[in-house]
Design a protein around this motif. Structure first.
Motif, PDB file in Angstrom:
ATOM      1  N   ILE A 345       0.841  -1.205   0.000  1.00  0.00           N
ATOM      2  CA  ILE A 345       0.000   0.000   0.000  1.00  0.00           C
ATOM      3  C   ILE A 345       0.874   1.253   0.000  1.00  0.00           C
ATOM      4  CG2 ILE A 345      -0.280   0.305   2.510  1.00  0.00           C
ATOM      5  CD1 ILE A 345      -3.255   0.972   1.866  1.00  0.00           C
ATOM      6  N   GLU A 348       1.333   2.246  -3.451  1.00  0.00           N
ATOM      7  CA  GLU A 348       0.136   2.925  -3.952  1.00  0.00           C
ATOM      8  C   GLU A 348       0.080   4.361  -3.443  1.00  0.00           C
ATOM      9  OE1 GLU A 348      -3.582   0.570  -4.031  1.00  0.00           O
ATOM     10  OE2 GLU A 348      -2.409  -1.006  -3.067  1.00  0.00           O
ATOM     11  N   GLN A 350       2.667   6.193  -2.764  1.00  0.00           N
ATOM     12  CA  GLN A 350       3.665   6.939  -3.540  1.00  0.00           C
ATOM     13  C   GLN A 350       3.064   7.414  -4.863  1.00  0.00           C
ATOM     14  OE1 GLN A 350       7.214   7.245  -2.496  1.00  0.00           O
ATOM     15  NE2 GLN A 350       7.050   8.906  -3.978  1.00  0.00           N
ATOM     16  N   ARG A 351       2.339   6.539  -5.544  1.00  0.00           N
ATOM     17  CA  ARG A 351       1.703   6.936  -6.803  1.00  0.00           C
ATOM     18  C   ARG A 351       0.674   8.032  -6.565  1.00  0.00           C
ATOM     19  NH1 ARG A 351       2.196   1.309  -7.822  1.00  0.00           N
ATOM     20  NH2 ARG A 351       0.070   0.873  -7.117  1.00  0.00           N
ATOM     21  N   GLY A 352      -0.053   7.912  -5.446  1.00  0.00           N
ATOM     22  CA  GLY A 352      -1.037   8.939  -5.136  1.00  0.00           C
ATOM     23  C   GLY A 352      -0.399  10.293  -4.884  1.00  0.00           C
TER      24      GLY A 352
END
Length: 392
Positions: A345, A348, A350-352
């Motif tokens: 998570i 995820e 980091q991408r956000g």
């Protein structure tokens, strides 16, 4: 205050938390810019002003207990060599030959009386001195005294080996930890058995570390692993300089302590309550009756990466092959929970963050550990020792 008394007082506080559905509360919420996790300039500042200045826990006494033992590793992009000499003294060096900068020891553990560079065969003692130049007759005159391995500040304390990654930098463990290591001394941590390690990789080092600092996510992220034992959003925090002892009451704390005299509550860790011990900036220790996990988080080569070494120890040595197999199974279980439930998570997140949806993250009043960590992070980044230190 006596250590046992202090832990007993914390146990009493955590019992109240569980019985009255409360948790530790900060005065306010805190906002942190999302660029803190993505910005290259901040990442470089963190490496120079924090990771290369503060004492880092790089090894365990149990990992290299004998004269001649050594550990070669990478930390924050630097090749490090830690060596125990024949008198038992531990030293740390940059693992770089003074001739042409090749390593003098291969990464990992070993035992040897001297270190020999595999490139040209220059030889160094356990104390880092240059003691042999291959084919010296044809090489020419050299000042051996001035060509030893570059030494790093190093001290062994409470069963752990601490290193500062800047040569000649001051290092005062008592001032830095302010009594925090007393717990490890009381547990006789230096005599434990080192069981091995696993390596996992994830997002920005602070994203990963944020997950170790609160229990607000237990019900949603760990419904089958942690939450059955430990209530979500029920946490106590104590500060020791930049370091934190985080108390996690168990759901059965009232039952566990019911027949224990109040003055003995401070001896009941893992019976009704647990602690996670955080060494700023990058170490998290969880001591369980069966096995202990110590996570060392190292920033990766770019802001969006981290490399985490999960170390495992316990009080008793390995008994036999069956015991070893059970230990390996347990280590893999802890590794899998950490990676699959926390680190995935984190990727995820980091991408956000990089999507630019929000300019800031918000840490709630119930996430005081995260707030305290970021306050100390900012204190070091400001590089002003006259500025007042954060307080828990």
């Amino acid at each position: 205050m006596d250590r046992i008394q202090r832990i007993g007082d914390v146990a009493e506080i955590m019992l109240d938390y569980v019985e009255n559905k409360k948790t530790y509360q900060a005065d306010n919420t805190m906002r942190v810019p999302t660029r803190s996790y993505t910005d290259h300039d901040q990442w470089r500042a963190e490496m120079e002003l924090i990771f290369k200045r503060v004492p880092l826990m790089l090894a365990f006494t149990a990992e290299m207990p004998n004269p001649g033992d050594y550990k070669a590793m990478e930390a924050v992009g630097l090749p490090i060599l830690i060596s125990r000499d024949k008198e038992g003294k531990v030293r740390a060096f940059l693992n770089v030959c003074s001739h042409r900068s090749a390593p003098v020891a291969s990464e990992g553990h070993g035992n040897c009386p001297r270190f020999v560079c595999k490139y040209h065969g220059w030889t160094f003692g356990q104390d880092g001195r240059l003691i042999g130049v291959a084919e010296s007759r044809t090489f020419g005159d050299v000042d051996k005294a001035g060509l030893g391995l570059r030494r790093l500040p190093c001290e062994e304390k409470a069963g752990m080996i601490f290193v500062c990654l800047t040569p000649n930098a001051p290092m005062d463990l008592d001032r830095y930890f302010r009594g925090f290591l007393d717990d490890y001394d009381a547990m006789d941590f230096g005599k434990w058995t080192y069981l091995g390690s696993r390596v996992i990789e994830g997002a920005n080092w602070k994203i990963a570390f944020d997950g170790y600092l609160e229990g607000y996510h237990f019900a949603s992220l760990h419904p089958e692993t942690i939450f059955p034992r430990t209530p979500s959003n029920c946490t106590h925090y104590e500060g020791f300089g930049p370091n934190i002892r985080i108390g996690f009451p168990q759901k059965r704390i009232a039952e566990a302590l019911r027949d224990v005299p109040r003055e003995q509550w401070g001896t009941q860790e893992n019976n009704g309550f647990d602690f996670v011990r955080i060494m700023f900036p990058n170490v998290s220790t969880f001591i369980a009756p069966e096995i202990t996990q110590v996570a060392q988080l190292f920033p990766g080569p770019t802001p969006e990466q981290n490399r985490t070494v999960l170390n495992y120890l316990r009080r008793d040595p390995i008994r036999d092959e069956e015991d070893r197999a059970q230990v390996e199974t347990m280590i893999d279980f802890f590794r899998d929970v950490t990676y699959k439930e926390d680190y995935l998570i984190g990727l995820e997140i980091q991408r956000g963050l990089e999507a630019g949806a929000h300019d800031e993250l918000v840490f709630g009043r119930n996430e005081r550990g995260n707030q305290y960590f970021h306050e100390w992070l900012n204190w070091y980044l400001e590089d002003d020792p006259t500025r007042p230190e954060p307080k828990m």
